[in-house]
Design a protein around this motif. Structure first.
Motif, PDB file in Angstrom:
ATOM      1  N   TYR A  92       0.820  -1.209   0.000  1.00  0.00           N
ATOM      2  CA  TYR A  92       0.000   0.000   0.000  1.00  0.00           C
ATOM      3  C   TYR A  92       0.862   1.272   0.000  1.00  0.00           C
ATOM      4  N   ASP A  95       2.226   1.592  -3.452  1.00  0.00           N
ATOM      5  CA  ASP A  95       1.132   2.008  -4.342  1.00  0.00           C
ATOM      6  C   ASP A  95       0.908   3.521  -4.233  1.00  0.00           C
ATOM      7  N   GLY A  96       1.061   4.062  -3.025  1.00  0.00           N
ATOM      8  CA  GLY A  96       0.893   5.501  -2.833  1.00  0.00           C
ATOM      9  C   GLY A  96       1.970   6.300  -3.544  1.00  0.00           C
ATOM     10  N   HIS A  99       1.155   6.323  -7.283  1.00  0.00           N
ATOM     11  CA  HIS A  99       0.087   7.277  -7.579  1.00  0.00           C
ATOM     12  C   HIS A  99       0.607   8.711  -7.563  1.00  0.00           C
ATOM     13  N   LYS A 100       1.527   9.002  -6.636  1.00  0.00           N
ATOM     14  CA  LYS A 100       2.106  10.344  -6.578  1.00  0.00           C
ATOM     15  C   LYS A 100       2.783  10.691  -7.901  1.00  0.00           C
ATOM     16  N   GLU A 102       2.344   9.103 -10.940  1.00  0.00           N
ATOM     17  CA  GLU A 102       1.430   9.051 -12.087  1.00  0.00           C
ATOM     18  C   GLU A 102       0.453  10.233 -12.120  1.00  0.00           C
ATOM     19  N   ASN A 103       0.093  10.749 -10.950  1.00  0.00           N
ATOM     20  CA  ASN A 103      -0.878  11.850 -10.901  1.00  0.00           C
ATOM     21  C   ASN A 103      -0.239  13.231 -11.021  1.00  0.00           C
ATOM     22  N   LYS A 106      -1.595  16.223 -13.362  1.00  0.00           N
ATOM     23  CA  LYS A 106      -2.966  15.887 -13.769  1.00  0.00           C
ATOM     24  C   LYS A 106      -3.832  17.128 -13.981  1.00  0.00           C
TER      25      LYS A 106
END
Length: 533
Positions: A92, A95-96, A99-100, A102-103, A106
């Motif tokens: 997890y 995963d965070g 996301h940091k 990939e985003n 945005k």
């Protein structure tokens, strides 16, 4: 797909086709690199992780935002949970972080009806304590790769300080490639260094005449000033374009004898790449010459470019000497620029741009510049220098010529260095108050990172070697003495009784065994004294 490779493909020639293949078949999700630790202790290279997603839709690929990620923390700190005992937490947390990355950016992605577009029209940088992320549209990377027909150096997106992009985006017209302002060629490749390179003792032994001996710069480690003075050279090179008949006729017997001696010598074997047993005149690299010992005519260079740079950065100027092939020799294309070009090359802004042009993927701390890197090095266009500042720059440069050049961290603190750099920035319309400190900070950061990463690897390898030695000791002891060490001598001679022994006094110095005669053994000390038991 995630691939972990050497960072070299971001910079070298073959990287061009690899870049085009990725850009035309994948979304490049992210390219990640760390300059704070070595991800693989056993691999002596800088490593890069590249994350790709297969995509056949040209429009989707073009509008995709690529992330170049400089990892600022150690992996054990970024992902603190143990993979065996805390797998769920680790997953997890990881995963965070994903996301940091990939985003990031945005806010530039918009939805128009059913169509996704992005409004990002320039390189954007995001930074926190974990990452520095540079975001750029994939179509811009493709245009960059296709327009040049060469590898687009993507390493700059990972490593370059922000000031680099500002200078190159807003003031690109002030710069040219080095090959556009100077003629460049490799230093001398003798083909047989053991024959051509001479020291004073060898010259004196053979009585080689002065006209056939010339100073040569073999390594800049031997010099500490920008101006190289021939008398300070430790090495000389044999240079003769006359036949043996001419030498005999002119009574140049020293050079003649040396050549005749060389004709009888044979090469020594050095690994699989250099075979031994070949006479010097038959060495392939000297075959195309008029005489095997003739290095040919060579135009004298005005400045040198070191191919291997560590902490001291400078472009030497020299007269009356040659350079080894580990350096490039340069000469201004226009005679009127022959003095100002070396001055501009020795400004810190050139050093800064050189850090972005060279390669250090081998992780040894060296910045390496091959032919294409040197030719394509961005340098200040000498025509941009206003005549009024021209003389001031030369005066400032002359004050640097004969003093020792220091490691860059100390060099940027020197007043004469700062004076030259301020004048050079003014000459191209850049305000020193705005640009000088960021250039110094960026330059020092780039040099420090490549040096420290190499030191870190060396330290880890030394520690690992020590651990391996201790492990070998333990294994040997467990194999040879599985029940542990024994007490000497009683546990080695369990069948003998105490009365079977005779004690003798011996010195603390080393001993050796002498003759054995009728049950008595001589023990001899260093001073030759015999002890019999």
């Amino acid at each position: 797909m995630g691939i972990v490779t050497s960072s070299a493909w971001l910079e070298v020639e073959y990287g061009h086709e690899l870049q085009r293949f990725f850009l035309k078949n994948f979304k490049i999700i992210a390219v990640l690199e760390s300059m704070v630790e070595n991800w693989f202790e056993d691999v002596p290279v800088i490593t890069t992780a590249t994350i790709l997603e297969r995509c056949k839709d040209t429009e989707k690929r073009d509008r995709h935002l690529v992330k170049f990620v400089k990892v600022k923390g150690r992996l054990k700190d970024l992902i603190p949970y143990d993979i065996k005992s805390e797998f769920t937490k680790r997953f997890y947390y990881l995963d965070g972080l994903i996301h940091k990355i990939e985003n990031t950016g945005k806010e530039y992605i918009k939805l128009e009806g059913t169509r996704i577009i992005n409004t990002l029209n320039e390189l954007k940088t995001y930074e926190d304590e974990d990452f520095r992320i540079r975001v750029i549209r994939q179509v811009e990377l493709l245009e960059e790769a296709e327009s040049t027909g060469k590898t687009a150096k993507w390493g700059k997106y990972l490593r370059a300080p922000e000031i680099y992009f500002e200078i190159m985006e807003e003031h690109r017209d002030k710069f040219l490639k080095l090959e556009e302002v100077a003629n460049l060629e490799y230093g001398i490749k003798t083909g047989i260094n053991e024959f051509f390179y001479l020291n004073e003792e060898k010259i004196k032994h053979w009585g080689i005449e002065k006209e056939f001996v010339m100073p040569i710069v073999k390594s800049l480690k031997d010099f500490d000033t920008i101006q190289i003075v021939p008398k300070n050279h430790k090495m000389r090179v044999f240079r003769c374009n006359k036949s043996k008949k001419e030498l005999l006729k002119e009574k140049k017997l020293g050079a003649l004898k040396y050549i005749e001696w060389g004709e009888k010598q044979k090469t020594k074997e050095r690994g699989r790449y250099k075979k031994g047993g070949i006479t010097f005149p038959e060495v392939p690299s000297v075959q195309g010459r008029k005489y095997w010992y003739d290095l040919g005519e060579r135009e004298e260079a005005e400045f040198l470019i070191n191919q291997f740079v560590r902490e001291r950065i400078f472009f030497p100027v020299h007269k009356g000497s040659l350079a080894d092939h580990t350096m490039f020799e340069g000469k201004a294309k226009e005679k009127k620029e022959s003095k100002v070009i070396p001055a501009l090359l020795n400004s810190s802004i050139t050093f800064f741009l050189m850090e972005m042009s060279g390669r250090f993927s081998m992780g040894d701390g060296l910045l390496t510049l091959y032919g294409p890197d040197i030719k394509n090095l961005w340098v200040i266009d000498p025509k941009q220098v206003h005549p009024e500042i021209h003389k001031k720059i030369l005066d400032a440069f002359n004050s640097l010529l004969t003093r020792p050049i220091k490691p860059i961290f100390e060099e940027v603190k020197e007043k004469d260095r700062q004076r030259l750099d301020r004048l050079v920035l003014k000459a191209i319309g850049l305000d020193p108050k705005k640009y000088l400190k960021p250039i110094y900070d960026g330059l020092c950061e780039l040099v420090r990172e490549r040096i420290e990463l190499a030191r870190m690897r060396k330290k880890v390898q030394q520690a690992r070697t020590e651990r391996d030695v201790e492990k070998i000791k333990e294994q040997l002891l467990s194999n040879i003495l599985p029940e542990g060490p024994k007490k000497f001598p009683e546990e080695f001679l369990p069948s003998l009784k105490k009365e079977d022994f005779q004690e003798i006094s011996i010195p603390a110095s080393p001993l050796k065994l002498g003759r054995y005669f009728f049950g008595r053994q001589e023990v001899i000390s260093e001073d030759g004294f015999n002890y019999q038991a």
